[in-house]
Write an enzyme that holds these catalytic residues in place. Structure first.
Site, PDB file in Angstrom:
ATOM      1  N   MET A 299       0.821  -1.208   0.000  1.00 25.45           N
ATOM      2  CA  MET A 299       0.000   0.000   0.000  1.00 25.45           C
ATOM      3  C   MET A 299       0.853   1.254   0.000  1.00 25.45           C
ATOM      4  SD  MET A 299      -3.039   0.917   2.678  1.00 25.45           S
ATOM      5  CE  MET A 299      -4.163   2.288   2.380  1.00 25.45           C
TER       6      MET A 299
ATOM      7  N   VAL B  56       6.406   4.425   4.807  1.00 27.23           N
ATOM      8  CA  VAL B  56       6.456   5.544   5.741  1.00 27.23           C
ATOM      9  C   VAL B  56       7.895   6.055   5.803  1.00 27.23           C
ATOM     10  CG1 VAL B  56       6.033   6.312   8.096  1.00 27.23           C
ATOM     11  CG2 VAL B  56       4.570   4.577   7.080  1.00 27.23           C
TER      12      VAL B  56
ATOM     13  N   LYS C 113       3.515   9.284   5.495  1.00 28.49           N
ATOM     14  CA  LYS C 113       2.985   8.015   4.993  1.00 28.49           C
ATOM     15  C   LYS C 113       2.563   8.211   3.549  1.00 28.49           C
ATOM     16  CE  LYS C 113       0.903   5.112   7.434  1.00 28.49           C
ATOM     17  NZ  LYS C 113      -0.009   4.377   8.341  1.00 28.49           N
TER      18      LYS C 113
ATOM     19  N   GLU D 279       2.635  13.110  13.043  1.00 30.10           N
ATOM     20  CA  GLU D 279       3.575  13.106  14.162  1.00 30.10           C
ATOM     21  C   GLU D 279       4.469  11.872  14.106  1.00 30.10           C
ATOM     22  OE1 GLU D 279       3.244  12.695  19.057  1.00 30.10           O
ATOM     23  OE2 GLU D 279       1.457  12.776  17.796  1.00 30.10           O
TER      24      GLU D 279
ATOM     25  N   ASP E 204      -9.267  -0.946  13.389  1.00 34.01           N
ATOM     26  CA  ASP E 204      -8.146  -1.875  13.214  1.00 34.01           C
ATOM     27  C   ASP E 204      -7.188  -1.781  14.402  1.00 34.01           C
ATOM     28  OD1 ASP E 204      -6.727  -3.866  11.971  1.00 34.01           O
ATOM     29  OD2 ASP E 204      -5.598  -2.531  10.659  1.00 34.01           O
TER      30      ASP E 204
ATOM     31  N   LYS F  70      -4.919  -3.091  17.150  1.00 34.55           N
ATOM     32  CA  LYS F  70      -4.109  -4.287  17.358  1.00 34.55           C
ATOM     33  C   LYS F  70      -2.778  -3.832  17.948  1.00 34.55           C
ATOM     34  CE  LYS F  70      -2.517  -4.159  12.537  1.00 34.55           C
ATOM     35  NZ  LYS F  70      -2.437  -4.918  11.270  1.00 34.55           N
TER      36      LYS F  70
ATOM     37  N   ASN G  57      -0.610  -1.384  16.055  1.00 35.01           N
ATOM     38  CA  ASN G  57      -1.080  -0.016  15.846  1.00 35.01           C
ATOM     39  C   ASN G  57      -1.059   0.807  17.128  1.00 35.01           C
ATOM     40  OD1 ASN G  57      -1.475  -0.075  13.111  1.00 35.01           O
ATOM     41  ND2 ASN G  57      -3.625  -0.646  13.212  1.00 35.01           N
TER      42      ASN G  57
ATOM     43  N   ASP H 197      -2.523   5.317  12.831  1.00 32.53           N
ATOM     44  CA  ASP H 197      -3.460   5.038  11.735  1.00 32.53           C
ATOM     45  C   ASP H 197      -4.893   5.377  12.100  1.00 32.53           C
ATOM     46  OD1 ASP H 197      -1.417   4.256  10.178  1.00 32.53           O
ATOM     47  OD2 ASP H 197      -1.799   2.127  10.251  1.00 32.53           O
TER      48      ASP H 197
END
Length: 551
Positions: free
Chosen positions: A1, A4, A19, A72, A117, A119, A122, A135
């Protein structure tokens, strides 16, 4: 995708993360336009989140088939790396991370934004011990259609039943994911695990997890009640907020002060996966048991015994021609025959005796982005690869934004002054424009046409940054967020009254309070039991913890 990057913002001189997302990979122009529109809308929504435990999004831009999100930079590991390290965090550190994460999630839910999402990969922890959810808003972007066929995205092990079934999703889906993390930390393995994706999704929607105190006998049975509520199949049966869940979980764990942390045996987080169409519930979510998948991926851990395959009948003689088509037809016939025999055996025979297997965990190291070579002249940033997106920025230092980056000035616009009104709530904030002191709000002054960055500062409130384009943006309004910290107060026995600066609070111990920064005189008492009064300093984004034995 995407990739970063660590980068330097030349306008302010601070290090940030960029990103990159490859919009050009979407070949359908209409699909690409829908993705771009949703990307910008979700990033703008995430931009309104100003919380010490949420990674801040500064700006977003699309150029030459690439989308850039400027955010950030967090200097620290992810919770996933902390849990998988040689020395995992202790109990106090883990619950501090849980409390901060829960507070940030509830804040976002009040703003109408759902992560979708959550987890361990993250959740990052900086050098000061502050948890940072990454995210935010981007996860909702991932739930949009990323291909022409359309997919529903999420990390399967942490997805809630309503996400899998395509139902209405609210903040309690994030609570479910947070409960999966807590179960995994306290029990040493995930509550739902399988060697196939179909079986995993079926378990999340239909099955109840094993009681966590059966996996970790040092825990109190009351821990099961708290976790089971947060992992309820129906969102309405879960806790009201994430903070409520973590408070009850910590109190249940404290019921046995000597409880121990188990060794984490589950595999590392997988990437965000495409699981099913966004508009149609998965076909495997029927009442019947899911089909058996004999071959498991290398990173999976076998959690259930699988019935041995029955012997197949002798194969018919091979045809004289050995073309690829004949081979493919033969393979399909063998697979279909095996499936029929398995289903027939399951319907006519009792379940097989449990088979003791050795669990093996394979941890896949994420692919690191290619470093950018240092040159005298500004080099172009390499195009992002098609590998899994990196959770953390690469260590490569980039002095400018990648891939023909936008600058904070627009040479294509005429150098003229246009009126600009800057408002803040509350007023009286100091405005710095492009690094120079500008005015005190509210103010209305002329600025040069083009792109500008303003910094808003007011004592007792968090600094805010905004990017605007004159004359397209004639007014900039900033809602400042008060500097806040958290104070965890518990006592033995529980249920004690709490006094702050002589004022009785409505809450009873144990409780986690969110307070403006400053010094507070804290006193705890219950009937004729009390503790000595002390002064507690609350810092912005900090977590102070006090435990009292009342005598």
């Amino acid at each position: 995708m995407g990739i970063v990057y660590r980068a330097q913002d030349p306008a302010i001189g601070r290090t940030i993360a960029i990103k990159t997302i490859k919009l050009a990979d979407l070949t359908d122009p209409s699909e690409r336009d829908r993705m771009r529109e949703r990307l910008f809308r979700e990033a703008q929504s995430a931009g309104i989140l100003s919380h010490p435990n949420i990674v801040t999004i500064y700006d977003i831009l699309e150029q030459d088939g690439m989308a850039y999100i400027f955010m950030e930079l967090v200097n620290g590991p992810t919770l996933e790396k902390m849990l998988g390290g040689e020395q995992p965090p202790d109990r106090q550190t883990l619950f501090s991370i849980f409390r901060q994460t829960a507070s940030a999630l509830d804040y976002a839910h009040r703003k109408g934004i759902i992560h979708r999402d959550i987890k361990p990969a993250n959740v990052m922890v900086d050098e000061a011990g502050a948890a940072k959810i990454t995210d935010f808003g981007v996860a909702k972007i991932a739930s949009s259609q990323l291909t022409q066929s359309g997919m529903m995205m999420g990390t399967p092990s942490y997805m809630s039943p309503e996400q899998i079934e395509g139902g209405t999703v609210d903040g309690r889906a994030d609570q479910f994911a947070l409960a999966v993390i807590a179960y995994e930390v306290l029990g040493g393995e995930k509550p739902f695990a399988s060697d196939s994706l179909a079986s995993l999704l079926y378990k999340i929607v239909r099955d109840e997890p094993v009681a966590v105190h059966r996996l970790n006998s040092t825990l109190s049975p009351s821990v099961d009640d708290v976790l089971r509520k947060a992992l309820s199949k129906s969102a309405s049966d879960r806790h009201m907020t994430c903070v409520d869940f973590i408070q009850e979980l910590e109190a249940a764990c404290d019921a046995r002060p000597g409880w121990l942390m188990p060794i984490r045996s589950g595999s590392v987080d997988g990437p965000t996966l495409a699981t099913t169409g966004a508009d149609t519930p998965p076909t495997i979510l029927k009442r019947e048991p899911p089909p058996v998948v004999v071959t498991a991926p290398a990173s999976a851990t076998l959690k259930e015994p699988v019935a041995p395959l029955p012997p197949l009948p002798p194969r018919p003689p091979a045809p004289p021609t050995h073309t690829a088509r004949n081979v493919l037809i033969a393979l399909v016939a063998v697979v279909v025959l095996a499936a029929v025999l398995i289903l027939a055996q399951r319907s006519s025979s009792p379940p097989p005796a449990p088979v003791v297997t050795t669990e093996q965990t394979v941890r896949a190291e994420p692919e690191k982005p290619t470093p950018i070579p240092k040159q005298e002249e500004q080099p172009p940033v390499p195009a992002p690869s098609s590998s899994t997106p990196q959770t953390e920025p690469s260590e490569t230092q980039v002095q400018t934004r990648p891939a023909n980056p936008p600058t904070l000035s627009r040479p294509d616009l005429p150098a003229r002054e246009v009126p600009m009104e800057i408002l803040t709530s509350p007023g009286g904030a100091q405005i710095t424009l492009d690094g120079k002191p500008f005015c005190t709000t509210p103010c209305n002054l002329p600025v040069n046409a083009g792109r500008h960055v303003i910094k808003v500062a007011l004592k007792g409130y968090r600094d805010a940054l905004r990017v605007f384009e004159a004359p397209a943006d004639s007014t900039v309004t900033v809602d400042l967020v008060r500097m806040m910290g958290t104070l965890s107060v518990s006592s033995n026995p529980p249920g004690a009254a709490i006094y702050l600066n002589g004022q009785l609070r409505p809450e009873k111990t144990p409780v986690v309070l969110t307070l403006p920064v400053g010094a507070y005189k804290l006193k705890v008492e219950k009937e004729n039991l009390k503790a000595d009064e002390e002064t507690v300093q609350i810092s912005d984004g900090g977590m102070s913890q006090r435990r009292y034995i009342l005598e």
